[in-house]
Every structure is written in C-alpha cells, then in structure tokens.
Scaffold this active site. Structure first.
Site, PDB file in Angstrom:
ATOM      1  CG  LEU A  35       7.164  -5.767  -2.505  1.00 38.44           C
ATOM      2  CD1 LEU A  35       8.058  -4.284  -4.261  1.00 38.44           C
ATOM      3  CD2 LEU A  35       8.188  -5.529  -1.789  1.00 38.44           C
ATOM      4  N   GLY A  36       3.471  -3.749  -0.447  1.00 34.00           N
ATOM      5  CA  GLY A  36       2.756  -2.493  -0.474  1.00 34.00           C
ATOM      6  C   GLY A  36       1.273  -2.521  -0.461  1.00 34.00           C
ATOM      7  CG  ASP A  55      -1.671  11.500  -5.338  1.00 33.81           C
ATOM      8  OD1 ASP A  55      -1.945  12.163  -3.893  1.00 33.81           O
ATOM      9  OD2 ASP A  55      -1.578   9.872  -4.477  1.00 33.81           O
ATOM     10  N   GLY A 112      -2.595  -0.298  -2.003  1.00 33.05           N
ATOM     11  CA  GLY A 112      -3.514   1.171  -1.976  1.00 33.05           C
ATOM     12  C   GLY A 112      -4.369   0.989  -2.153  1.00 33.05           C
ATOM     13  N   GLY A 113      -4.990   1.896  -2.919  1.00 33.31           N
ATOM     14  CA  GLY A 113      -6.215   2.230  -3.405  1.00 33.31           C
ATOM     15  C   GLY A 113      -6.795   1.481  -4.596  1.00 33.31           C
ATOM     16  CG  PHE A 114      -5.629   2.501  -8.626  1.00 34.78           C
ATOM     17  CD1 PHE A 114      -6.879   2.886  -8.980  1.00 34.78           C
ATOM     18  CD2 PHE A 114      -4.678   4.497  -8.113  1.00 34.78           C
ATOM     19  CE1 PHE A 114      -6.915   4.701  -8.982  1.00 34.78           C
ATOM     20  CE2 PHE A 114      -5.393   5.348  -8.103  1.00 34.78           C
ATOM     21  CZ  PHE A 114      -7.087   5.349  -9.071  1.00 34.78           C
ATOM     22  N   GLY A 115      -4.788  -1.074  -6.369  1.00 36.77           N
ATOM     23  CA  GLY A 115      -3.990  -2.292  -5.631  1.00 36.77           C
ATOM     24  C   GLY A 115      -3.285  -2.375  -5.253  1.00 36.77           C
ATOM     25  NE  ARG A 116      -3.289  -6.846  -1.509  1.00 35.40           N
ATOM     26  CZ  ARG A 116      -3.906  -8.458  -0.687  1.00 35.40           C
ATOM     27  NH1 ARG A 116      -2.969  -8.892   0.046  1.00 35.40           N
ATOM     28  NH2 ARG A 116      -5.189  -8.337   0.863  1.00 35.40           N
TER      29      ARG A 116
END
Length: 689
Positions: free
Chosen positions: A380-381, A500, A383-387
C-alpha cells in the site's frame, strides 16, 4: 484422586507477594494497593495513597487491574457425574465518581477470565470484549453498569448483572440491598429493598460467594461501612466449572488457570472515575474481611463490631487426608506444581513494556497468510520506518493494513513500542485504530484498521481530475483532524504530542473522514507538566521555528504543523517546495504574501487550489487565515486546539488581524499592535496549553 492432590498442594504450599497478605495459593488481601504487584494495562494506575484507578474522567478509555498470575481454580474433592466443583469467595470496595458535568463512565466489572481481556473495546463493552473479532476468551463477570444499553437488554442505568461470556447479563437487579432484622429475612414480606446509586461517588462494597457443590452464586452490595447483608441482591445457579473450562487444556482433576481482576471503561460521551480501594479473595474458604481503617477512605468511621460480624455463611467442609499418604501426595503435587510454574513463567512476554499493551498480539503466520506472504502486489505504501501491506485476516475476514517495521532502522523498536503504547490505548473517530501487533524474531509488525481511500496527500498532490477533493470534503477533513488533535492534547488522560502532523499521515476511510495516524514519533506527558523531548522530530515545512532552535516539542509545535497542514489542504501545495522558477517556496510565507499584496482581505482566497471550481468564500477565508494564525512564528500567539475547533465549528468568530500581525516575533507586540478586544482573544489563544 487428582482433586485430592490439588487440595493438598493448596494446604501445604504458601508464598509471599509484596504489598499483599497471602495465606496460601489462591488467597490474598489488599487493604489498599500500595506496593502491590498487580497486572495493569490501559488507563489503570495505582496512586500514592494506594487507590487502584481503572479509568480517569477521560473519554473512550479502558483500564484493567488483574492479579499478576493466573490462579488454579481448584476442583474440590467432591466430584459430580458431569464434572468437578470449585469454590471461591471475594469482596472489594469500589467507587464510581462522575466528572464535573455530572456524567459517569460506562461502568466496571469484577472478572474471572481465561486470559486478560487485552483485545477489548472501551465504552459499552466495559473493556471486556470486542464484537469485531472472533474472541474465544471465556469469562465470568459481575458488571456494575451505569448506562442503559438496549443492545445488551439492560434494565436501567444503575444495575448489577451477571455476565457469562458476553455482556448481555444472564441475571440482573437494580443496585441496592435488602435490609431488616436478621430473624425476619426468612419472611420476604418484611424485607425492605434499599436502592443505591452506583455512580454516587460513595464507597460501596461487593461480596461474591460461589459454592461449586450447589453451583450457587450469591452477590451482595452495601455502603461502606455496613454489615454484609444477610440476604443476597442476586442469587443464581450457574456451573462456572464448565463455563470457565479451557477445552484446549482440560483434563480430569486438573484445575483451570484463570485471571482474576477488574475492568472499567468510559465512552465518547460518558466519562467518570472508576476506582478500587481494597480487595480480598480466597479460593478455599470465605474471603478475609477488609480492614476499613487501612483502606484509603475519606471521612470513614469504622464500626468496631463490623469485622467481628463479617461473615455468617456456609464453610466448605474438607475431606480428611490420610496422614500416612500426605508426604507422598505432597511430593507428587510439588513436582506437578513446579512443572506448571515453569511453563507459565516461560510463556511470559519478553519485554516489560508488553505487559502494558492494550491491542491484540497476532501470530506471524496469520499476518503472513493475510498479506499473501507480504507480496509486492499487496503493498500500500512505504516510508522511513518500513512498508505497509494490505491484507485480510482469515479468522474474521476483516481487511487490515500491516506495517512492517524496517529491521535496518535504528529507531525501529522505539517507533514500534511508542506506537503500540500510545495508539493502542486511544479510541477516537478521527484517529487510525491500532488493532494489534506482532514480534517475530527480528520482525516488528503493526496491524491497523484498513483505510480504503488511502492517504490524503495522494488526493492533494496527484494531478488527476478523478482525485480532486471538493471544498466540502476538504473542510470536513480539516475539522476531523482538528478533532483528533484536540483529543490528543486535551481530552485524553495524558497529553499526547503527535510531532508529525502532515497530509501523508492522514488516512481517509470509506466515507472520506480524515483519520490521523502514524504515532511513531509521538510522546506523552501528564497534564500540567512539560514534555521531555529534547531533539527535533518531524518533517520539513511543518516544523515550528522554536522547535528548530530549542528542540523541545509542545502543543504549540503540533499546532504549527496543523496550520501548515490546513494550508496544504486548502491550497493543494506542499508546505515546502520549488516554484516554477526553481526557487524555494515556503507555503506559509507564500499565502501570507498573497494576502499582503492585495488591496482587500478577500484576496487571500487567491491562494486556494486552482482546481477548486466551487467553494464558500467566507469558509475559505476562515480556513486560510486560521492556517496562518496556527503557523504564527510566536508560540504564544497560536490558538490551542479547543479554540481552533470553536472557530471551525462557527461557535466563535476568528479575531480580525492584519498580515503584519503574522510577522510579530515579540510577545509584547501582541498587545501593542492590535485593539484591546482582539488582544484579549489573541492572548487567550493558547488557552489549554
């Protein structure tokens, strides 16, 4: 014979637990909970005065307080043709105190459960169950319910009920007690029913006695310090040995291991404080009376004769054991007990923080199956911490989103624990709900409810006419995120700084409601105290000036990010990017310049997303000016989230101010450069911080 073995174990084995007077296995007494070793989760805490608080006066929270180890519900040596009997006796003192508005919470319950109800909902579910999941956990509960819920066929908003594996009470009565002379109790016509209000804030005592031989359950209720009523409020026949039997581990003569404790919850509109002041429990005889003088009660005068007249019920008769065989039985049972104890200890969670968690713990194989082995087609997407992968849970057919924390990230475990500890305990319609988690070797996974419309930034920054949001949709999303942020700052039991807030962290459900998520950077602290964050966290374009200078997050820094978010939604532009000439463009400054360059205040709407073909001018002007005000360079000039909601809902007009006001960097200028009426509003903007 197995029943006799377990009986001998209980007679000869004793242990000591800090803060608790313990006479043997399955017997303890808490005259206040200072120094106790209870198993707490959710909003539950123990104060310095020894009060166990299950919930505070906050919305949509739950709290559990359980004896720290599972207890063996021992079969006594009188065996029926279809099973074994058990016995227990308990008494506790509680208070349910309304909030300042006079509203109480949803209620509380005394619980015996095969497992602590961690995967449960607050509100009307009392922290005991979750109807959205196939929960096979068995429980017996005595609910002290202060809300009428037609779904559970409640008789009123002030009743005591017996719950067997669900929250529809099998037997119930309006809260109160039967009074009269002892010799008259046999005559029902002379008994007087005296009602009690559970949510009065007055300390009350409950007595629970269960005789497995007759399967008789008796429940009594009275004010403190009253005698134990002779006649029970509720008397019901139930086979708890069968109800609580663990079918996966059941074996003739072997006790069921179950947890004993309390659960309470508040709702989104009803909140109050649920507290336990003292608790006594015994599996082999009458529970010892509580010492009222040692309880954390205020203005309580103890009747000196109360404890002496505490209990006048039946006493379980024990079968005598042959003295010659006692040593042999003791050795055998000691070996069995040691084996059981090691098994329980080895099954404890590895991390201390895991004992505090509220969400459900998933098996890795179930999540792997749900996401088809974490295939790319389920992605689905990232980012900096994972998928993040989409999937469907086989056990319930519920769609979920599974975040797989990157094992290379040095902050992975910190982000993982922060998100579980914080988001797992929150319940709000504008916050993404954390369903559960999983730890498997080096894998860290978080399971969320699935948001079918994805993240908001996809609609704002993808130039596709099919994904353009209308003005009513944008305003609705802004209000939703503001409501969620208000809950975090003001309405939960502690202050939560999200740190954030941005469009990519806002997800859209099936009805295009904005849900704030991704709490990996969030931090919490008590109301009235300062946060302990000392390093910069967040995303460029959303960071407040003082955060860049001092590195200290506050509610005001969250409000700054929310202001940048408002402008991002209204203008359809990134908070920081490059213009057509390749020059750096800061959205807050650009909107300010558009407004300042015009001859009329209405020209601020020229900064709106050009794809918006229809909008309400006064609403657009309000949103844009509010976005600038929330992003004011001076923290004291930014409104608190409660005031933001009043502006957005139209309950309070936005104060008039000029573009020049947004350039003030000296707090004294806030008062010098605006009219007195506006100054009063502006200086009140930080209210609640």
């Amino acid at each position: 014979m197995p029943g006799l073995i377990w009986l001998c174990v209980l007679l000869i084995v004793s242990f000591h637990d800090d803060g608790v007077a313990v006479a043997g296995v399955g017997e303890f007494i808490y005259n206040g909970f200072t120094g106790s070793n209870l198993r707490l989760d959710g909003a539950a805490s123990i104060a310095q005065d020894g009060v166990l608080t299950l919930t505070t006066s906050s919305h949509d929270i739950q709290g559990h307080g359980f004896h720290h180890e599972a207890l063996p519900f021992v079969p006594l040596p009188f065996v029926r043709s279809h099973g074994v009997a058990m016995y227990f006796s308990s008494t506790f003192v509680f208070t349910i105190t309304p909030n300042n508005s006079g509203h109480s919470g949803e209620g509380m319950a005394f619980v015996i459960s095969l497992a602590p109800p961690l995967a449960a909902l607050p509100g009307r579910y009392l922290g005991l169950s979750d109807p959205y999941y196939d929960d096979t956990n068995r429980f017996f509960a005595i609910e002290l319910d202060t809300v009428t819920d037609p779904e559970f066929k409640d008789i009123d908003d002030n009743h005591v009920g017996i719950d067997l594996n669900n929250l529809t009470s099998t037997f119930f009565s309006t809260a109160g007690y039967y009074s009269g002379d002892v010799e008259d109790y046999e005559d029902s016509e002379v008994q007087t029913f005296d009602p009690l209000r559970l949510s009065s804030g007055n300390p009350m005592q409950v007595w629970v006695d269960y005789d497995g031989a007759s399967m008789q359950l008796d429940i009594r209720l009275a004010l403190v310090p009253m005698y134990k009523p002779y006649s029970p409020l509720l008397s019901y026949t139930v086979d708890l040995a069968t109800l609580l039997r663990d079918d996966s581990k059941s074996k003739a003569g072997v006790p069921t291991m179950a947890y004993v404790g309390f659960s309470a919850a508040t709702g989104d509109k009803r909140c109050g404080t649920h507290q336990i002041l003292g608790w006594s429990f015994n599996m082999l005889g009458p529970a010892k009376p509580l010492n009222y003088s040692a309880l954390p009660l205020k203005q309580l005068r103890v009747n000196a004769t109360q404890e002496a007249s505490y209990y006048k019920g039946k006493v379980v008769k024990w079968l005598p054991a042959a003295a010659s065989s006692l040593a042999v039985l003791a050795g055998l049972t000691a070996c069995l007990l040691l084996r059981w104890w090691c098994k329980i200890r080895n099954s404890r969670w590895d991390e201390d923080w895991e004992a505090e968690l509220g969400p459900r713990r998933f098996a890795y194989k179930d999540l792997c199956r749900a996401t088809n082995g974490f295939r790319d087609m389920q992605l689905l997407g990232k980012g900096g911490f994972g998928r993040v992968y989409g999937g469907v849970l086989a056990c319930s057919s519920v769609r979920v989103a599974v975040k797989r924390i990157s094992s290379e990230s040095r902050q992975g475990l910190t982000q993982f624990t922060a998100e579980i500890m914080i988001l797992g305990r929150l319940r709000h319609r504008n916050l993404v709900r954390l369903i559960g988690y999983c730890r498997h070797k080096d894998e860290l996974l978080l399971v969320y409810e699935y948001m079918p419309n994805g993240s908001l930034d996809r609609y704002l920054h993808t130039h596709n006419r099919h994904t353009v949001l209308s003005w009513p949709q944008r305003l609705h999303i802004i209000k939703g995120v503001a409501s969620g942020l208000l809950y975090l700052h003001e309405d939960w039991e502690q202050v939560i700084l999200h740190r954030d807030v941005k469009a990519s962290n806002v997800l859209l459900d099936g009805e295009m409601n904005g849900r704030l998520g991704d709490f990996g950077l969030a931090r919490l602290h008590d109301h009235g105290a300062d946060a302990h964050t000392t390093h910069v966290a967040g995303t460029r374009g959303y960071l407040a000036p003082e955060l860049m200078r001092f590195g200290k997050a506050t509610k005001a820094t969250d409000v700054f990010a929310f202001g940048a978010f408002i402008l991002e939604v209204a203008c359809g532009r990134w908070p920081m990017g490059l213009n057509a000439r390749g020059e750096l463009l800061v959205l807050v400054q650009w909107v300010h310049d558009v407004w300042a360059s015009g001859s009329g205040a209405g020209l601020i709407v020229d900064s709106l997303d050009p794809r918006l073909v229809d909008y309400v001018a006064n609403e657009a002007e309000l949103v844009l000016k509010l976005g600038l005000l929330c992003s004011h360079p001076l923290p004291a000039a930014r409104p608190g989230m409660r005031l933001v909601m009043r502006y957005l809902d139209g309950d309070l007009p936005l104060p008039e101010f000029s573009p020049g006001y947004l350039s003030i960097i000296d707090v004294d200028q806030v008062l010098d450069e605006v009219t007195p009426s506006v100054a009063n509003s502006i200086t009140g903007l930080s209210g609640g911080r």
